[in-house]
Structure formats: structure tokens, C-alpha cells
Design a protein around this motif. Structure first.
Motif, short mmCIF file in Angstrom:
data_model
loop_
_atom_site.label_atom_id
_atom_site.label_comp_id
_atom_site.label_asym_id
_atom_site.label_seq_id
_atom_site.Cartn_x
_atom_site.Cartn_y
_atom_site.Cartn_z
N PHE A 252 12.85 56.61 13.65
CA PHE A 252 12.11 57.03 12.37
C PHE A 252 12.55 56.78 11.28
N LEU A 253 13.77 57.47 10.88
CA LEU A 253 14.37 57.60 9.69
C LEU A 253 14.99 56.22 9.20
N THR A 254 15.34 55.29 10.27
CA THR A 254 15.51 53.93 9.67
C THR A 254 14.46 52.89 9.51
N CYS A 255 13.14 53.55 9.29
CA CYS A 255 11.85 52.86 9.24
C CYS A 255 11.64 51.89 10.30
N LEU B 168 6.77 50.74 11.08
CA LEU B 168 6.74 52.44 10.86
C LEU B 168 6.10 52.83 12.02
N ALA C 219 15.71 60.50 15.28
CA ALA C 219 15.86 60.51 13.87
C ALA C 219 16.23 59.01 13.93
N SER D 150 10.39 57.21 18.53
CA SER D 150 11.11 58.70 18.70
C SER D 150 10.21 59.56 19.39
N GLY E 57 8.59 52.61 15.14
CA GLY E 57 9.56 53.73 14.83
C GLY E 57 9.21 55.15 15.40
N SER F 115 14.43 51.28 16.12
CA SER F 115 13.48 51.81 17.02
C SER F 115 13.97 51.41 18.45
#
Length: 196
Positions: free
Chosen positions: A28-31, A87, A25, A94, A90, A35
Motif C-alpha cells: 500500500f505505501l509504495t502506491c 492504488l 505496508a 495488502s 496495492g 503490490s
């Protein structure tokens, strides 16, 4: 921390899954800004040079994309391209981490039939040498079948002598400090005797 030769306790499956989700996460979730975290975890797990290179390359790629987004106006198509790259970076990091981590935890031991035997427990601490004062009871010999022996070479090589353990350095250090302290006290007593 765990004693001589003891392995640290293994993680439960719940802990492994929680850490797996948390690291995946982060990418991915930190845009895509973090990464590099899943990629560095993959590099630590595998230890391959290309995993380390991929992790280090992701840092300037994410920073460069963020700089483009911040420097150019929103209507510029290059900002859309930079955001897409970040994006995708990221998402890639992940997915790559999840695949590598699952493969790492599913790997079989190199020798599937071999189970190492622990050394016999002889008490607390290191294994103890046999005492010369130990009482031994006579045992009756067990009859055995004759065994064919391999031919003995003409010039047998004697087994190497066991290595001698040097005295621990800490004991020598303490001994030297005690010698310095006793010299200091002697000088001090001599100075006090002269001054009286």
C-alpha cells in the motif's frame, strides 16, 4: 541445524505482527509498485495455483500502469485511470494478505485431540540399540487378567526385514582419496629412488 526431528523455534506474536504490518505496508505505501510482495507471501503460505497466478499477474499490471502514467501527459484521463488501478491493486494486495495471513495463523491442527509423543531419549544423537552386554535384573511378573486373542490366520505373513543402511558415501569417498594418495606417494618414492 536444529537436530534430528526437532522443530525450529516458533515466532513470538510480536514478531508475527511486525512482519504482517511490514509486508502489508509494502503493497500500500509504495502506491502499488510493490503490490506483488504481499501476493507472493500469500502464494507461499497457501501454495494454491490461483494465488501464484494472482501474484504473477500483479507485476505486469503495476508496470503497465506506471508506463501509462509516465508516457502520457498529466491532463490525460488515462493517467488518472492507471493511477487508480495501481492504488487499488496495492490496497487489494495488502487486504488480501492480511486476511490470508490471519487465517493461516488461526488454523487448528488436523487432529485436535492428538498430541504426538516424542521418542524416548537415550542419550546424545540417534537412539541407541540395546547392548547385548547390558545387565538385566529379573523382574517379578505382574498378574494380568486373561485377554481374548484374535484368531491367527492360517498362513501368517512374516514381518518384513528391516532395511539395511548403506555405508555412508562420504566414508567411501575418503577411502578412495586415501588410496589415490598412497598410490601417488609410492610412485613418488619409486621415482626418487631411481634418480639417486
Amino acid at each position: 541445524m536444529y537436530g534430528h526431528g526437532a522443530a525450529p523455534p516458533s515466532r513470538s506474536s510480536g514478531t508475527v505482527i511486525f512482519l504482517r504490518v511490514l509486508v502489508a505496508a509494502a503493497g500500500f505505501l509504495t502506491c502499488g509498485m510493490l503490490s506483488c510482495l504481499p501476493l507472493f507471501r500469500v502464494a507461499v503460505l497457501r501454495g494454491k495455483w490461483y494465488d501464484w497466478a494472482l501474484a504473477w499477474v500483479s507485476i505486469p499490471l503495476a508496470i503497465g500502469g506506471l508506463m501509462v502514467i509516465g508516457a502520457l501527459p498529466e491532463s490525460d484521463p488515462r493517467t488518472d485511470l492507471a493511477l487508480t488501478v495501481i492504488l487499488l491493486l496495492g490496497a487489494f494486495s495488502s487486504v488480501h494478505f492480511l486476511i490470508a495471513d490471519i487465517q493461516h495463523h488461526r488454523e487448528q491442527p488436523p487432529f485436535p485431540g492428538y498430541i504426538p509423543q516424542p521418542p524416548p531419549r537415550t542419550g546424545y544423537g540417534y537412539p541407541q540399540a540395546a547392548s547385548p552386554y547390558a545387565v538385566t535384573h529379573p523382574q517379578t511378573p505382574i498378574p494380568q487378567r486373561p485377554v481374548q486373542q484374535a484368531p491367527v490366520p492360517q498362513n501368517p505373513v512374516p514381518p518384513p526385514a528391516p532395511p539395511q543402511r548403506p555405508a555412508p558415501a562420504r566414508i567411501d569417498q575418503v577411502r578412495a582419496e586415501l588410496d589415490e594418495l598412497s598410490d601417488y606417494l609410492r610412485k613418488r618414492e619409486g621415482n626418487e629412488g631411481d634418480g639417486r
